[in-house]
Design a protein around this motif. Structure first.
Motif, short mmCIF file in Angstrom:
data_model
loop_
_atom_site.label_atom_id
_atom_site.label_comp_id
_atom_site.label_asym_id
_atom_site.label_seq_id
_atom_site.Cartn_x
_atom_site.Cartn_y
_atom_site.Cartn_z
N VAL A 1 -14.78 -74.57 63.21
CA VAL A 1 -14.44 -74.91 64.60
C VAL A 1 -15.60 -75.62 65.28
O VAL A 1 -15.40 -76.59 66.03
CB VAL A 1 -14.04 -73.64 65.37
N LEU A 2 -16.82 -75.19 65.01
CA LEU A 2 -17.99 -75.85 65.62
C LEU A 2 -18.12 -77.29 65.15
O LEU A 2 -18.52 -78.17 65.93
CB LEU A 2 -19.26 -75.07 65.30
N LYS A 3 -17.80 -77.56 63.90
CA LYS A 3 -17.86 -78.94 63.38
C LYS A 3 -16.88 -79.83 64.13
O LYS A 3 -17.20 -80.95 64.53
CB LYS A 3 -17.57 -78.96 61.89
N ILE A 4 -15.67 -79.32 64.32
CA ILE A 4 -14.65 -80.10 65.03
C ILE A 4 -15.04 -80.30 66.49
O ILE A 4 -14.91 -81.39 67.05
CB ILE A 4 -13.27 -79.43 64.91
N LEU A 5 -15.56 -79.23 67.10
CA LEU A 5 -16.02 -79.32 68.48
C LEU A 5 -17.14 -80.35 68.61
O LEU A 5 -17.14 -81.18 69.53
CB LEU A 5 -16.49 -77.95 68.95
N GLY A 6 -18.08 -80.33 67.67
CA GLY A 6 -19.19 -81.27 67.70
C GLY A 6 -18.75 -82.71 67.54
O GLY A 6 -19.29 -83.61 68.20
N ARG A 7 -17.77 -82.94 66.67
CA ARG A 7 -17.27 -84.30 66.48
C ARG A 7 -16.61 -84.84 67.75
O ARG A 7 -16.51 -86.06 67.92
CB ARG A 7 -16.27 -84.33 65.32
#
Length: 220
Positions: free
Chosen positions: A83-89
């Motif tokens: 989820v953090l990866k998607i949020l960061g993108r």
């Protein structure tokens, strides 16, 4: 288990999913915090296996308990990373402060200081949160027009279903606690009331903005 077989006393409308998806970064931030808290909670329960009243702890029970909860914590941590990866993108980052009044209200129902009953309640609350998250992931996957978000929520469904069953099974295995099934039924009713009182918004456990949505999902 199909989503229709979840024992929840209310169902989430598509209107909730559309409202939550209107602010994807806020929803992802809330979701990331929930995964973080779920991992922390599983680790906190890691050494809380039920004690035998007739002697020392059963090594087999302790081994099973810690193995299962360590696996849940690992799953939740992996979900957090995803989820953090998607949020960061999407140009977002995990917020420093997070509140979940829904979960706080459920945990206020735990019979603290009651030994086996307290442990059962903690496990049942975890099962409730996992079951509701599973149901809401399904709604999000159905409604999301964003391919990445649709894949995210669809991909998490099986894990949430598995965690729901794990916590419920652990609660049912606790010796010395009476009327676990009756307590489970009572907490299911309380969960629906608590959720219905939540305000709408881009949060996983926000209230449903559709006042016409029936609270009873029908025969189970």
């Amino acid at each position: 288990m199909s989503l229709s077989a979840l024992p929840l006393r209310s169902r989430t409308s598509a209107a909730w999913a559309r409202a939550a998806l209107a602010d994807p970064r806020a929803l992802l931030d809330d979701h990331a915090h929930l995964e973080r808290k779920a991992a922390t909670n599983a680790l906190a329960l890691l050494t809380r296996w039920p004690r035998s009243s007739s002697g020392p702890d059963d090594a087999a029970v302790a081994a099973h308990w810690s193995k299962v909860l360590a696996a849940v914590a690992k799953d939740e941590a992996e979900h957090l990373v995803l989820v953090l990866k998607i949020l960061g993108r999407r140009g977002g980052a995990l917020g420093r402060v997070h509140a979940n009044p829904y979960a706080a209200a459920l945990r206020s129902l735990v019979r603290k200081g009651r030994g086996a009953d307290e442990l059962v309640d903690r496990l049942l609350v975890c099962a409730l949160i996992e079951a509701r998250s599973c149901e809401r992931f399904e709604r999000l996957a159905e409604v999301a027009e964003d391919d990445e978000l649709r894949r995210l929520y669809r991909g998490l469904l099986a894990s949430e279903r598995g965690h729901f069953r794990i916590f419920l099974d652990l609660a049912r295995s606790v010796p010395g606690s009476r009327e676990v099934e009756a307590r489970w039924e009572a907490l299911l009713e309380e969960e629906a009331v608590i959720l219905a009182a939540e305000h709408p918004g881009a949060r996983m456990h926000a209230g449903d903005p559709d006042p016409a949505m029936p609270s009873n999902p029908g025969p189970r």
